[in-house]
Design an enzyme around this catalytic site. Structure first.
Site, short mmCIF file in Angstrom:
data_model
loop_
_atom_site.label_atom_id
_atom_site.label_comp_id
_atom_site.label_asym_id
_atom_site.label_seq_id
_atom_site.Cartn_x
_atom_site.Cartn_y
_atom_site.Cartn_z
N MET A 1 38.15 40.43 47.92
CA MET A 1 39.14 39.41 47.90
C MET A 1 40.67 40.44 48.06
O MET A 1 42.01 39.95 47.65
CB MET A 1 39.36 38.91 46.39
CG MET A 1 38.09 38.09 46.24
SD MET A 1 38.44 36.91 45.01
CE MET A 1 38.55 37.70 43.52
N LEU B 1 42.77 46.42 47.86
CA LEU B 1 41.62 47.24 47.85
C LEU B 1 42.25 48.54 47.05
O LEU B 1 43.28 49.04 46.94
CB LEU B 1 41.48 47.76 49.39
CG LEU B 1 41.04 46.64 50.45
CD1 LEU B 1 40.80 47.26 51.60
CD2 LEU B 1 39.72 45.76 49.80
N HIS B 2 40.96 49.06 46.44
CA HIS B 2 41.15 50.19 45.88
C HIS B 2 39.90 51.15 46.18
O HIS B 2 39.07 50.91 46.78
CB HIS B 2 41.30 49.89 44.22
CG HIS B 2 40.47 48.95 43.72
ND1 HIS B 2 39.10 49.52 43.61
CD2 HIS B 2 40.28 47.62 43.34
CE1 HIS B 2 38.27 48.32 43.34
NE2 HIS B 2 39.16 47.45 43.17
N GLY C 1 37.42 51.67 44.46
CA GLY C 1 36.11 51.01 44.20
C GLY C 1 35.68 50.39 45.66
O GLY C 1 34.49 50.69 46.02
N HIS C 2 36.49 49.42 46.36
CA HIS C 2 36.31 49.00 47.50
C HIS C 2 35.91 50.13 48.55
O HIS C 2 35.14 49.86 49.42
CB HIS C 2 37.38 48.27 48.16
CG HIS C 2 37.87 47.07 47.17
ND1 HIS C 2 39.05 46.98 46.38
CD2 HIS C 2 37.09 45.70 46.93
CE1 HIS C 2 38.98 45.72 45.69
NE2 HIS C 2 37.91 45.09 45.85
N GLN D 1 36.99 30.15 42.72
CA GLN D 1 36.46 31.06 41.79
C GLN D 1 37.34 31.30 40.55
O GLN D 1 36.68 31.89 39.84
CB GLN D 1 35.61 32.13 42.29
CG GLN D 1 36.50 33.23 42.69
CD GLN D 1 35.72 34.31 43.41
OE1 GLN D 1 35.27 34.27 44.61
NE2 GLN D 1 35.66 35.64 42.93
N GLU E 1 28.74 47.40 41.21
CA GLU E 1 27.99 47.32 39.72
C GLU E 1 29.12 47.10 38.61
O GLU E 1 28.84 46.53 37.77
CB GLU E 1 27.26 48.53 39.26
CG GLU E 1 25.95 48.76 40.26
CD GLU E 1 25.19 49.68 39.50
OE1 GLU E 1 25.35 50.60 38.85
OE2 GLU E 1 23.81 49.80 39.97
N GLN F 1 27.80 39.37 38.52
CA GLN F 1 27.77 38.71 39.89
C GLN F 1 26.84 39.25 40.80
O GLN F 1 26.04 38.64 41.75
CB GLN F 1 29.18 39.17 40.65
CG GLN F 1 29.62 38.90 42.06
CD GLN F 1 30.73 39.16 42.34
OE1 GLN F 1 31.74 38.17 42.28
NE2 GLN F 1 31.19 40.17 43.03
N ARG G 1 42.94 44.05 39.53
CA ARG G 1 43.78 43.68 38.35
C ARG G 1 44.48 44.91 37.57
O ARG G 1 45.23 44.43 36.78
CB ARG G 1 43.00 42.73 37.20
CG ARG G 1 42.50 41.39 37.90
CD ARG G 1 41.79 40.44 36.72
NE ARG G 1 41.61 39.30 37.40
CZ ARG G 1 40.59 38.63 37.98
NH1 ARG G 1 39.67 39.62 38.43
NH2 ARG G 1 40.42 37.59 38.51
O1 PAF Z 1 33.84 40.37 43.87
C1 PAF Z 1 34.74 40.05 44.54
O2 PAF Z 1 35.63 40.51 44.89
C2 PAF Z 1 34.48 38.55 44.88
O3 PAF Z 1 34.04 37.85 43.73
C3 PAF Z 1 33.56 38.33 46.24
C4 PAF Z 1 32.40 38.55 46.20
C5 PAF Z 1 34.31 38.83 47.21
C6 PAF Z 1 33.67 36.58 46.54
O4 PAF Z 1 34.72 36.20 46.67
#
Ligand code: PAF
Length: 285
Positions: free
Chosen positions: A35, A38-39, A41-42, A66, A153, A158, A192
């Site tokens: 979403m 980016l940090h 973790g991404h 969501q 993780e 999720q 966040r």
């Molecule tokens: O973990 C997230 O960033 C979101 O829940 C995802 C998997 C991209 C779905 O919108």
């Protein structure tokens, strides 16, 4: 020759065409769904994806459905310029930034049955959240058709639910779980985190240090006692308020009541800091 698609909005047809030509050459495709904001973790998911796939697709879509709290959606950090810079530095092949109408040409009314997986923890405190995550993830997977898709993780519930989704829909994709990446003081990286004030940021480090302490104490305390310890320890800081701390079995996410239960256990926590909500977790055994 691999393509970089950095148009916003990017048309699904365009990306499908590019990916088809890649797949026709027997190249593997990996997807890192995000979403944005980016940090590290991404970036670790992107590294894992780049290491195993011929082509890495990073999607950025702040999925409105969501968010069960409108203000959380509005305040969710967005920094497309910096995201694209980071993605470019990583030499990812394709960036997919769809618009809301591209992802949802019509309202998604699908329901999923995840049994107990979405009844506790995030599922209890964020009603409808996982239904919408399942809807958007299934859409992203059906657009990109990746061989592998990468999830962190940190969002442990999720991850388990996405695995269930993929099994239920028979989707031909491997879901790859990647470890939590932490700041030097232990705070789990999250988009966040940048919404925290300096004082809140300092307090937030208490979440991971308490989880680590709980792991150390797990051979000295029963589960009920340990849960009480974690709640008290976190709530000692006036900036923090635990929403839940549960010790669950890792595959079915059922709460575990005794260490003697022969299952892999994970402690999952959600903490409120002002209007911000952070989650984290730790593997017990
Ligand atoms: O973990 C997230 O960033 C979101 O829940 C995802 C998997 C991209 C779905 O919108």
């Amino acid at each position: 020759m691999l393509h970089n698609v950095e148009k916003n909005p990017c048309k699904i047809e365009e990306i499908r065409k590019i990916l088809k030509s890649i797949r026709d050459k027997d190249k593997t495709v990996g997807l890192v769904p995000t979403m944005g904001a980016l940090h590290g973790g991404h970036l670790s998911l992107i590294d894992a994806c780049l290491a195993t796939n011929d082509v890495t697709v990073v999607s950025i879509f702040v999925n409105p459905t969501q968010f069960n709290d409108k203000t959380d959606f509005e305040k969710y950090p967005r920094d497309i310029k910096n995201d694209l810079k980071l993605i470019r530095e990583k030499k990812c092949n394709i960036t997919f930034i769809p618009s809301e109408t591209e992802i949802y040409p019509e309202r998604d009314t699908r329901q999923f049955d995840f049994g107990l997986l979405d009844k506790y923890m995030e599922g209890k405190f964020r009603p409808g959240h996982f239904r919408s995550v399942a809807q958007v993830v299934s859409r992203l997977l059906s657009i990109i058709l990746p061989d592998n898709a990468y999830f962190g993780e940190k969002d442990f519930q999720q991850l388990v639910i996405v695995n269930s989704l993929v099994r239920q829909l028979n989707l031909p994709v491997n879901i790859i779980a990647c470890p939590i990446i932490r700041e030097p003081d232990g705070l789990a990286m999250s988009s966040r985190n940048q919404l925290l004030t300096a004082a809140q940021r300092k307090s937030a480090a208490r979440i991971s240090s308490t989880l680590l302490k709980a792991k150390e104490l797990s051979d000295k305390m029963e589960i009920t006692e340990l849960k009480e310890y974690v709640n008290n320890e976190i709530n000692l800081d006036p900036n923090l308020k635990t929403e839940y701390f549960e010790i669950v079995e890792e595959t079915g996410l059922n709460p575990v009541n005794s260490w003697s239960e022969n299952v892999s256990k994970r402690g999952c926590i959600a903490v409120r800091i002002g209007s911000i909500r952070l989650i984290d977790n730790i593997k017990f055994s």
